[in-house]
Design an enzyme around this catalytic site. Sequence first.
Site, PDB file in Angstrom:
ATOM      1  N   ARG A   1     -10.325   5.559   8.508  1.00 45.21           N
ATOM      2  CA  ARG A   1      -9.306   5.083   7.568  1.00 45.21           C
ATOM      3  C   ARG A   1      -8.269   4.319   8.390  1.00 45.21           C
ATOM      4  O   ARG A   1      -7.719   4.851   9.349  1.00 45.21           O
ATOM      5  CB  ARG A   1      -8.649   6.256   6.840  1.00 45.21           C
TER       6      ARG A   1
ATOM      7  N   TYR B   1       0.835  -1.205   0.000  1.00 44.70           N
ATOM      8  CA  TYR B   1       0.000   0.000   0.000  1.00 44.70           C
ATOM      9  C   TYR B   1       0.869   1.254   0.000  1.00 44.70           C
ATOM     10  O   TYR B   1       0.633   2.190  -0.781  1.00 44.70           O
ATOM     11  CB  TYR B   1      -0.936   0.016   1.215  1.00 44.70           C
TER      12      TYR B   1
ATOM     13  N   PHE C   1      15.822  19.520  -1.801  1.00 46.09           N
ATOM     14  CA  PHE C   1      14.422  19.168  -2.013  1.00 46.09           C
ATOM     15  C   PHE C   1      14.116  17.780  -1.455  1.00 46.09           C
ATOM     16  O   PHE C   1      13.062  17.551  -0.854  1.00 46.09           O
ATOM     17  CB  PHE C   1      14.117  19.220  -3.510  1.00 46.09           C
TER      18      PHE C   1
ATOM     19  N   ARG D   1       2.056   9.078  12.604  1.00 39.34           N
ATOM     20  CA  ARG D   1       1.698  10.360  13.218  1.00 39.34           C
ATOM     21  C   ARG D   1       0.197  10.645  13.152  1.00 39.34           C
ATOM     22  O   ARG D   1      -0.387  11.213  14.086  1.00 39.34           O
ATOM     23  CB  ARG D   1       2.462  11.483  12.506  1.00 39.34           C
TER      24      ARG D   1
END
Length: 413
Positions: free
Chosen positions: A225, A168, A285, A212
Amino acid sequence: MGSLGALMKHPDDFYPLLKLKMAARNAEKQIPSEPHWGFCFSMLHKVSRSFALVIQQLDTELRNAVCIFYLVLRALDTVEDDTSVAADVKVPILIDFYHHIYDRDWHFSCGTKEYKVLMDQFHHVSAAFLELEKGYQEAIEDITLRMGAGMAKYICKEVETVDDYDEYCHYVAGLVGLGLSKLFHAYGSEDLAPESLSNSMGLFLQKTNIIRDYLEDINEIPQSRMFWPRQIWSKYIKKLEDLKDEENSVKAVQCLNDMVTNALLHVDDCLKYMSALCDPAIFRFCAIPQIMAIGTLALCYNNIKVFRGVVKMRRGLTAKVIDRTKSMADVYGAFYDFSCILKAKVDKNDPNAQKTMSRLDSILKTCRDSGVLNKRKSYIIENQSDYTSFVVVLLFIILAIFLVNLNPNWPNN
């Protein structure tokens, strides 16, 4: 900027926070004038301010491609996350989403707040996508196709095993890592990274978010969920939602620590990926979110507050990460420091203590073996009691001057 209480406790946060504030204002001024590009970058600031800041340092060509890639996948994620949309409606949209990005007229109303605006006005994203070079379009289409199919699979399937969990996370985040690697390669500044390393970059971030966001996800209305794998949580509790009950606090923290230990598996791959990057802007980044992830795991580990409310790094520490991260020495240093913080929290009576310590020791060894730990500032802050009242007074004087300069009409308000 930061809360007053946090600044009093951490006066050294002030300068990085000030720089972050100025960078955010500067980024907002750089929003393109064209309506579709203006919408895309304005929306980027609304759905992810921190991401919008790190993306602005990229060269214009790559920045545009990454912005559209992010918004396309954010839109896809909005469809997946909206539990009010029936599965028989949602699944075909997810599967066909890679076609919709070529359609200037397509939109689908779902999500809330800024995400609803993104979905209602998705034609702006499509218009910008169609202006990208073909290499970028092909990379974005490929990842959108694969991610949509994977999301559709897990609409009708629960995350039962750790293998399911990894699969997933691959669909919703590992593919993001693969896609970004393709965009960097298409830009011409980086070799195409091994898929296993790109995948781990995404999995580490996604697993941190899933850990988290337990309480937010489990309290989702109209339907929870659930992304924590049954193979892990069933060792501690009968139902995943029971972890938030106060009487289950001990078991909840043990389960949480098990989840964090699982996420640490990906750190070595992430360090290898980042160490191979050549372009300084691309490096920053990629590196800043990874440091934020290990910092968040250090905060979440052994912390019952994960099941009571929102747990996240203070804004001043986030500003320090953004300000300091310029080289692999900074990355190794940050991972070393946050791993030390995490290691200090390990309870020897925790069921997974030995496994956790083993994984942390491996990370610490990798960081030490880099030979650059002495070239960075530490995130482990010493006792702040030696700060005098003079420093605090000076801090507020600077803050007052800054606020007045931000709003020249302040005396008349």
